[in-house]
Write an enzyme that holds these catalytic residues in place. Sequence first.
Site, PDB file in Angstrom:
ATOM      1  N   THR A   1       0.826  -1.211   0.000  1.00 37.92           N
ATOM      2  CA  THR A   1       0.000   0.000   0.000  1.00 37.92           C
ATOM      3  C   THR A   1       0.858   1.258   0.000  1.00 37.92           C
ATOM      4  O   THR A   1       1.990   1.248   0.518  1.00 37.92           O
ATOM      5  CB  THR A   1      -0.907   0.019   1.245  1.00 37.92           C
ATOM      6  N   ASP A   2       0.316   2.352  -0.556  1.00 38.94           N
ATOM      7  CA  ASP A   2       1.008   3.639  -0.496  1.00 38.94           C
ATOM      8  C   ASP A   2       1.155   4.144   0.937  1.00 38.94           C
ATOM      9  O   ASP A   2       2.005   4.995   1.224  1.00 38.94           O
ATOM     10  CB  ASP A   2       0.289   4.686  -1.349  1.00 38.94           C
ATOM     11  N   GLU A   3       0.355   3.602   1.860  1.00 37.10           N
ATOM     12  CA  GLU A   3       0.388   4.099   3.236  1.00 37.10           C
ATOM     13  C   GLU A   3       1.693   3.790   3.958  1.00 37.10           C
ATOM     14  O   GLU A   3       1.967   4.370   5.010  1.00 37.10           O
ATOM     15  CB  GLU A   3      -0.808   3.562   4.027  1.00 37.10           C
TER      16      GLU A   3
ATOM     17  N   TYR B   1      -1.876  -0.365  10.872  1.00 34.19           N
ATOM     18  CA  TYR B   1      -2.087  -1.068   9.603  1.00 34.19           C
ATOM     19  C   TYR B   1      -0.895  -0.878   8.687  1.00 34.19           C
ATOM     20  O   TYR B   1      -0.295  -1.853   8.187  1.00 34.19           O
ATOM     21  CB  TYR B   1      -3.360  -0.566   8.917  1.00 34.19           C
TER      22      TYR B   1
ATOM     23  N   LYS C   1       2.076  -3.580   7.309  1.00 30.18           N
ATOM     24  CA  LYS C   1       2.369  -3.809   5.895  1.00 30.18           C
ATOM     25  C   LYS C   1       3.845  -3.509   5.596  1.00 30.18           C
ATOM     26  O   LYS C   1       4.494  -4.229   4.825  1.00 30.18           O
ATOM     27  CB  LYS C   1       1.461  -2.953   5.012  1.00 30.18           C
TER      28      LYS C   1
END
Length: 339
Positions: free
Chosen positions: A129-131, A153, A157
């Site tokens: 994810t970009d997060e 979260y 990741k």
Amino acid sequence: MGFTKRLLVTGGAGFIASHMIISLVENHPDYLIINLDKLDYCASLKNLEPVSNQPNYKFLQGDICDSHFIKHLFDTENIDVVLHFAAQTHVDLSFVQSFKFAFVNTGGTHILLRHAHNAKVKKFMYISTDEVYGGSLDEEFDETSPKRPTNPYASSKAAAESFVLSFWERYKFPVVITRCSNVYGPHQYPEKVIPRFISLLQHNRKCCIHGTGCQTRNFLYATDVVEALRTVLETGKIGEIYNIGTNFEISVSQLARELIELIKNTTTETETKDWMEYVNDRPINDIRYPMKSEKIHNLGWRPKVHWKDGIKKTIEWYKNNFHNWKDAKRALEPFLCEA
């Protein structure tokens, strides 16, 4: 029937993975596509109905955190490629269930990696994810940018990514990582901002917006993401990371306005505002996640679906499919308000 490749897709009854499975099953009759999913609250086998009876599709219910089950799967299924989507993804929940997120997202990935490596799998794609980059006001992230996750979260990741890359560094195990912007479209459990706002409005309830609603997100339509993932699967270089991003960016408050106008047919700002409700912000709410995607552009991929077309298709789908999940109404509760 003999198959030229056997692909394992984890979390295949979820959102993006179900679109990926449908595309692979329909376009590669010579591939066996195995869907592994534990059928958590956000999964639905109805997402796979277009291919559920195809001879090159197989569903297995199981948990990536069950090491004995995963070992048996690799011992018996002769897997060539792993596409690892399965994860806990809800940011708000990650603040109150941080251990669960670490256990599933990081621990489960490590279990899958270990058994895939022992089984000599030919390619392992990790869908991230970009997060993991954290938020930014102006810096555009490329694949070499440091990871600065700001919630459990994203941290889980980012940690999983580190495990994936360590298997490449230590064993030259053929891994690839993708980091994607926000995705929207059919099949997404309505806890995420777009299907949630659509579902709230279709149930005559207001859009609830965290804080000021000035946070912006980049949105890609599901089929564009599938094409990006298939591009990386087929031509991506092992050991590499690929951003999958888009220039389309919209604030949460503007997103709400556009959906209200489309669904409620409002014509004035006052009418539109009547369907908007501002709630307390989450503990940390990144402003934006701007990414550079030249690396995957060089492989020949670019997004094709225009926002206005994609969002209309999405609205139409939720009119008829909100109850694809047995507890879909749970997603409309105030706590589950995410962007």
